[in-house]
Design a protein around this motif. Structure first.
Motif: not given
Length: 104
Positions: A8-16, A42-58
């Motif tokens: 997913m993508t978070v807006y660059p100024d909205k990371h925090e 879990s969700i991880f953030l790449d601050k340089e690209t504002s991309k979020l990597f999500g992982y879960l098990e169902i």
């Protein structure tokens, strides 16, 4: 157990703000996620690209697919809309990833 991953993508100024909202996730949202079989989420953030990597098990795709329609999930999407890219229905713009390797 079914492993799911997505971007997913978070807006660059909205990371925090994004992180803070998840640090304060509503207990009823967590309960609903568990009811729909989500574990090890879990969700991880790449601050340089504002991309979020999500992982879960169902446990079950059919049960998991019903999560989106719950009232608490709809409320969460509305709450998160100001901080991330969303679709017209307020769901996050999300790209599912195909698992190509796994090691226990």
């Amino acid at each position: 157990m079914i492993r799911k991953a997505f971007i997913m993508t978070v807006y660059p100024d909205k990371h925090e703000e994004y992180e803070q909202r998840h640090n304060e996730i509503w207990p009823e949202m967590v309960d609903e996620l568990h009811k729909h079989g989500a574990k090890n989420y879990s969700i991880f953030l790449d601050k340089e690209t504002s991309k979020l990597f999500g992982y879960l098990e169902i446990e079950d795709e059919e049960i998991w697919s019903q999560m989106a329609a719950t009232s608490i999930n709809q409320k969460w999407w509305e709450y998160m809309e100001p901080v991330m890219e969303t679709n017209p229905d307020k769901s996050p713009v999300s790209l599912d990833l195909k698992e190509v390797f796994h090691m226990d």
